[in-house]
Design a protein around this motif. Structure first.
Motif, PDB file in Angstrom:
ATOM      1  N   LEU A 108       0.843  -1.199   0.000  1.00 61.37           N
ATOM      2  CA  LEU A 108       0.000   0.000   0.000  1.00 61.37           C
ATOM      3  C   LEU A 108       0.878   1.249   0.000  1.00 61.37           C
ATOM      4  CD1 LEU A 108      -2.771  -0.935   2.581  1.00 61.37           C
ATOM      5  CD2 LEU A 108      -3.126  -0.341   0.189  1.00 61.37           C
ATOM      6  N   GLY A 109       0.391   2.313  -0.624  1.00 63.05           N
ATOM      7  CA  GLY A 109       1.131   3.567  -0.604  1.00 63.05           C
ATOM      8  C   GLY A 109       2.098   3.751  -1.751  1.00 63.05           C
ATOM      9  N   GLU A 111       1.173   3.982  -5.031  1.00 58.91           N
ATOM     10  CA  GLU A 111       0.287   4.175  -6.181  1.00 58.91           C
ATOM     11  C   GLU A 111       1.009   4.724  -7.410  1.00 58.91           C
ATOM     12  OE1 GLU A 111      -0.492   5.133  -3.063  1.00 58.91           O
ATOM     13  OE2 GLU A 111      -2.228   3.873  -2.620  1.00 58.91           O
ATOM     14  N   ILE A 127      -2.122  -5.736  -4.531  1.00 60.71           N
ATOM     15  CA  ILE A 127      -1.660  -5.003  -3.350  1.00 60.71           C
ATOM     16  C   ILE A 127      -1.415  -5.978  -2.197  1.00 60.71           C
ATOM     17  CG2 ILE A 127      -2.301  -3.230  -1.644  1.00 60.71           C
ATOM     18  CD1 ILE A 127      -1.821  -2.015  -4.375  1.00 60.71           C
TER      19      ILE A 127
END
Length: 145
Positions: A108-109, A111, A127
């Motif tokens: 996550l994080g 993108e 993810i």
């Protein structure tokens, strides 16, 4: 005692990891985390996919792809790895084989990195932490695109 033969097989479906000719879809798993690589391998093999090789970083992944090509149907590629990151490895694999199917695996994080990888030719992304249902959905979708 009743056995399997005593019950109709109304819910049976072919495993997702099989091609129309009955052979297994062959996957190269590239991840520096042994835990994630093992988890992906278990999810995929449970659906009939064949994990033909694993690689511990992008450089190793590119080398194994070139060595095993054309006997690789799909690559799962972690983005953040030592020696060579997944985006550089993706670029090299796509330069070597424009029809390569690569699914990025990211925490996550990340993108922006996921977006960049999709622009560079990745077919989809997964993810972390891994969710079995989502992993199989994304991989199945990337094989159809």
């Amino acid at each position: 005692m009743k056995t399997r033969q005593d019950f109709p097989s109304i819910n049976e479906r072919p495993p997702e990891g099989m091609k129309l000719d009955g052979s297994k879809i062959r996957v190269l798993v590239v991840d520096d985390s042994i835990f994630v690589a093992k988890q992906l391998g278990q999810i995929l093999t449970s659906e009939g996919y064949e994990v033909v090789a694993t690689a511990v970083d992008g450089k190793d992944g590119v080398d194994k792809y070139k060595e095993l090509c054309p006997n690789i149907d799909l690559v799962t590629m972690d983005i953040t790895m030592p020696r060579m990151d997944g985006i550089t490895a993706l670029e090299q694999i796509v330069a070597f084989d424009k029809n390569a199917r690569v699914v990025m695996v990211s925490a996550l994080g990340k993108e922006e990195l996921v977006k960049k990888s999709l622009i560079l030719g990745a077919k989809n992304y997964i993810i972390k932490p891994l969710d079995r249902k989502k992993v199989l959905e994304r991989i199945s979708a990337s094989l159809k695109s």
